[in-house]
Write a protein that holds these residues in place. Structure first.
Motif, PDB file in Angstrom:
ATOM      1  N   MET A 259       7.055 -20.240 -22.550  1.00 53.08           N
ATOM      2  CA  MET A 259       5.858 -19.401 -22.510  1.00 53.08           C
ATOM      3  C   MET A 259       4.761 -20.000 -23.380  1.00 53.08           C
ATOM      4  SD  MET A 259       3.968 -16.950 -24.368  1.00 53.08           S
ATOM      5  CE  MET A 259       5.098 -16.460 -25.641  1.00 53.08           C
ATOM      6  N   LYS A 260       5.094 -20.439 -24.586  1.00 58.37           N
ATOM      7  CA  LYS A 260       4.088 -21.004 -25.489  1.00 58.37           C
ATOM      8  C   LYS A 260       3.524 -22.310 -24.945  1.00 58.37           C
ATOM      9  CE  LYS A 260       5.372 -18.701 -29.700  1.00 58.37           C
ATOM     10  NZ  LYS A 260       5.869 -18.786 -31.056  1.00 58.37           N
ATOM     11  N   LEU A 261       4.384 -23.170 -24.428  1.00 55.70           N
ATOM     12  CA  LEU A 261       3.903 -24.426 -23.854  1.00 55.70           C
ATOM     13  C   LEU A 261       2.956 -24.145 -22.701  1.00 55.70           C
ATOM     14  CD1 LEU A 261       3.890 -27.506 -23.560  1.00 55.70           C
ATOM     15  CD2 LEU A 261       5.994 -27.305 -22.205  1.00 55.70           C
ATOM     16  N   PHE A 262       3.341 -23.224 -21.831  1.00 57.95           N
ATOM     17  CA  PHE A 262       2.535 -22.947 -20.648  1.00 57.95           C
ATOM     18  C   PHE A 262       1.224 -22.245 -20.997  1.00 57.95           C
ATOM     19  CE2 PHE A 262       1.314 -20.917 -16.676  1.00 57.95           C
ATOM     20  CZ  PHE A 262       1.490 -21.958 -15.785  1.00 57.95           C
ATOM     21  N   LYS A 263       1.305 -21.170 -21.780  1.00 56.70           N
ATOM     22  CA  LYS A 263       0.120 -20.339 -22.027  1.00 56.70           C
ATOM     23  C   LYS A 263      -0.775 -20.850 -23.158  1.00 56.70           C
ATOM     24  CE  LYS A 263       1.717 -16.034 -20.057  1.00 56.70           C
ATOM     25  NZ  LYS A 263       1.822 -14.596 -20.250  1.00 56.70           N
ATOM     26  N   VAL A 264      -0.191 -21.495 -24.156  1.00 56.37           N
ATOM     27  CA  VAL A 264      -0.974 -21.905 -25.316  1.00 56.37           C
ATOM     28  C   VAL A 264      -1.496 -23.338 -25.189  1.00 56.37           C
ATOM     29  CG1 VAL A 264      -0.900 -22.224 -27.832  1.00 56.37           C
ATOM     30  CG2 VAL A 264       0.280 -20.285 -26.791  1.00 56.37           C
TER      31      VAL A 264
ATOM     32  N   GLN B 204      -2.186 -24.122 -20.042  1.00 57.60           N
ATOM     33  CA  GLN B 204      -3.221 -23.331 -19.366  1.00 57.60           C
ATOM     34  C   GLN B 204      -4.620 -23.639 -19.921  1.00 57.60           C
ATOM     35  OE1 GLN B 204      -1.997 -21.614 -16.838  1.00 57.60           O
ATOM     36  NE2 GLN B 204      -3.735 -20.447 -16.148  1.00 57.60           N
ATOM     37  N   PRO B 205      -4.822 -23.593 -21.252  1.00 59.07           N
ATOM     38  CA  PRO B 205      -6.147 -23.948 -21.769  1.00 59.07           C
ATOM     39  C   PRO B 205      -6.540 -25.395 -21.459  1.00 59.07           C
ATOM     40  CG  PRO B 205      -4.884 -22.794 -23.442  1.00 59.07           C
ATOM     41  CD  PRO B 205      -3.944 -23.081 -22.313  1.00 59.07           C
ATOM     42  N   ALA B 206      -5.574 -26.314 -21.504  1.00 57.40           N
ATOM     43  CA  ALA B 206      -5.879 -27.722 -21.210  1.00 57.40           C
ATOM     44  C   ALA B 206      -6.298 -27.893 -19.754  1.00 57.40           C
ATOM     45  CB  ALA B 206      -4.675 -28.604 -21.535  1.00 57.40           C
ATOM     46  N   MET B 207      -5.641 -27.175 -18.842  1.00 58.61           N
ATOM     47  CA  MET B 207      -6.024 -27.253 -17.434  1.00 58.61           C
ATOM     48  C   MET B 207      -7.438 -26.710 -17.238  1.00 58.61           C
ATOM     49  SD  MET B 207      -4.513 -25.347 -14.043  1.00 58.61           S
ATOM     50  CE  MET B 207      -5.170 -23.795 -14.597  1.00 58.61           C
ATOM     51  N   ILE B 208      -7.726 -25.588 -17.849  1.00 55.40           N
ATOM     52  CA  ILE B 208      -9.062 -24.984 -17.711  1.00 55.40           C
ATOM     53  C   ILE B 208     -10.124 -25.927 -18.274  1.00 55.40           C
ATOM     54  CG2 ILE B 208     -10.523 -23.078 -18.510  1.00 55.40           C
ATOM     55  CD1 ILE B 208      -7.893 -21.320 -18.317  1.00 55.40           C
TER      56      ILE B 208
ATOM     57  N   HIS C 291       0.932 -27.000 -11.246  1.00 56.98           N
ATOM     58  CA  HIS C 291       0.869 -26.251 -12.501  1.00 56.98           C
ATOM     59  C   HIS C 291       1.209 -24.777 -12.253  1.00 56.98           C
ATOM     60  CE1 HIS C 291      -1.061 -25.084 -16.413  1.00 56.98           C
ATOM     61  NE2 HIS C 291      -1.319 -23.984 -15.738  1.00 56.98           N
ATOM     62  N   GLU C 292       0.580 -24.194 -11.248  1.00 58.58           N
ATOM     63  CA  GLU C 292       0.830 -22.779 -10.922  1.00 58.58           C
ATOM     64  C   GLU C 292       2.265 -22.570 -10.454  1.00 58.58           C
ATOM     65  OE1 GLU C 292      -1.160 -20.296 -11.723  1.00 58.58           O
ATOM     66  OE2 GLU C 292      -2.515 -21.800 -12.562  1.00 58.58           O
ATOM     67  N   TRP C 293       2.813 -23.538  -9.715  1.00 55.65           N
ATOM     68  CA  TRP C 293       4.200 -23.468  -9.277  1.00 55.65           C
ATOM     69  C   TRP C 293       5.131 -23.427 -10.486  1.00 55.65           C
ATOM     70  CZ3 TRP C 293       8.461 -26.744  -9.756  1.00 55.65           C
ATOM     71  CH2 TRP C 293       9.546 -26.434  -8.940  1.00 55.65           C
ATOM     72  N   LEU C 294       4.834 -24.259 -11.491  1.00 59.34           N
ATOM     73  CA  LEU C 294       5.640 -24.249 -12.715  1.00 59.34           C
ATOM     74  C   LEU C 294       5.565 -22.892 -13.410  1.00 59.34           C
ATOM     75  CD1 LEU C 294       4.849 -27.755 -14.256  1.00 59.34           C
ATOM     76  CD2 LEU C 294       7.028 -26.998 -13.263  1.00 59.34           C
ATOM     77  N   GLY C 295       4.386 -22.291 -13.409  1.00 60.21           N
ATOM     78  CA  GLY C 295       4.234 -20.966 -14.000  1.00 60.21           C
ATOM     79  C   GLY C 295       5.107 -19.931 -13.305  1.00 60.21           C
ATOM     80  N   LYS C 296       5.209 -20.046 -11.992  1.00 60.44           N
ATOM     81  CA  LYS C 296       6.084 -19.124 -11.236  1.00 60.44           C
ATOM     82  C   LYS C 296       7.549 -19.372 -11.559  1.00 60.44           C
ATOM     83  CE  LYS C 296       2.998 -17.956  -7.541  1.00 60.44           C
ATOM     84  NZ  LYS C 296       1.891 -18.695  -7.069  1.00 60.44           N
ATOM     85  N   ARG C 297       7.930 -20.638 -11.751  1.00 58.59           N
ATOM     86  CA  ARG C 297       9.316 -20.936 -12.102  1.00 58.59           C
ATOM     87  C   ARG C 297       9.637 -20.387 -13.494  1.00 58.59           C
ATOM     88  NH1 ARG C 297       8.038 -21.778  -7.804  1.00 58.59           N
ATOM     89  NH2 ARG C 297       8.813 -19.659  -7.860  1.00 58.59           N
ATOM     90  N   ARG C 298       8.673 -20.432 -14.406  1.00 59.34           N
ATOM     91  CA  ARG C 298       8.872 -19.855 -15.736  1.00 59.34           C
ATOM     92  C   ARG C 298       9.175 -18.364 -15.617  1.00 59.34           C
ATOM     93  NH1 ARG C 298       6.652 -16.905 -19.575  1.00 59.34           N
ATOM     94  NH2 ARG C 298       4.791 -16.383 -18.385  1.00 59.34           N
ATOM     95  N   LYS C 299       8.421 -17.693 -14.761  1.00 59.41           N
ATOM     96  CA  LYS C 299       8.635 -16.256 -14.562  1.00 59.41           C
ATOM     97  C   LYS C 299       9.990 -15.978 -13.911  1.00 59.41           C
ATOM     98  CE  LYS C 299       3.806 -14.989 -14.543  1.00 59.41           C
ATOM     99  NZ  LYS C 299       2.654 -14.553 -13.789  1.00 59.41           N
ATOM    100  N   ASP C 300      10.480 -16.907 -13.080  1.00 59.93           N
ATOM    101  CA  ASP C 300      11.823 -16.745 -12.497  1.00 59.93           C
ATOM    102  C   ASP C 300      12.877 -16.666 -13.599  1.00 59.93           C
ATOM    103  OD1 ASP C 300      10.772 -16.806  -9.942  1.00 59.93           O
ATOM    104  OD2 ASP C 300      11.388 -18.872  -9.527  1.00 59.93           O
ATOM    105  N   PHE C 301      12.736 -17.515 -14.628  1.00 63.26           N
ATOM    106  CA  PHE C 301      13.689 -17.462 -15.737  1.00 63.26           C
ATOM    107  C   PHE C 301      13.569 -16.144 -16.495  1.00 63.26           C
ATOM    108  CE2 PHE C 301      13.927 -22.027 -15.037  1.00 63.26           C
ATOM    109  CZ  PHE C 301      15.275 -22.286 -15.265  1.00 63.26           C
ATOM    110  N   VAL C 302      12.350 -15.675 -16.689  1.00 57.59           N
ATOM    111  CA  VAL C 302      12.131 -14.400 -17.385  1.00 57.59           C
ATOM    112  C   VAL C 302      12.787 -13.260 -16.613  1.00 57.59           C
ATOM    113  CG1 VAL C 302      10.364 -12.729 -18.099  1.00 57.59           C
ATOM    114  CG2 VAL C 302      10.006 -15.171 -18.532  1.00 57.59           C
TER     115      VAL C 302
END
Length: 149
Positions: A56-61, A64-68, A105-116
């Protein structure tokens, strides 16, 4: 506006490159994190929570900001007069590749949510294969920008 972009060009380009490096670092590391998560972690244990927190921290912190930032500074470069010649192939190849990178990137975010949610269906091998996607896209992007075919 175009005068401002032209005078700020070296700064915008520098910020774009830094953002790309940060985003790519995350895109290279995140699938490896998922490989270890699926292969070495008991879904009911404390380590599962630790991995979810790291992901979560890698993706959101970071990612995500680096992509934007990559998109914002990249679009500033696109709108800077004299930088992009749309009659050539390279900007189109780069644009399609960056869009594909964003979709990944968005696909990876969905996979993260699968683990959650406890609903991951992919194997470590599948995540290893997906780890090659950003490398292939990076090659296309760098070659298109540097060679300018």
């Amino acid at each position: 506006m175009s005068d401002l972009l032209a005078s700020a060009y070296p700064w915008i380009k520098s910020l774009h490159i830094m953002a790309v490096i940060s985003w790519m670092a995350g895109l290279f590391y995140f699938p490896r994190l998922l490989v270890n998560h699926v292969e070495r972690v008991d879904p009911t244990g404390l380590l599962n929570e630790t991995y979810q927190n790291m992901e979560m921290k890698l993706f959101k912190v970071i990612m995500q900001p680096a992509m934007i930032a990559t998109w914002i500074f990249g679009l500033c470069l696109v709108f800077t007069p004299g930088i992009v010649d749309w009659s050539m192939w390279w900007p189109w190849v780069k644009a399609v590749s960056v869009i594909a990178m964003t979709i990944f990137h968005e696909w990876l975010g969905k996979r993260r949510k699968d683990f959650v949610n406890g609903s991951n269906k992919l194997t470590g091998r599948q995540y290893r294969l997906m780890n090659e996607v950003p490398t292939l896209l990076m090659v296309l992007i760098v070659v298109s920008v540097v060679v300018k075919f």
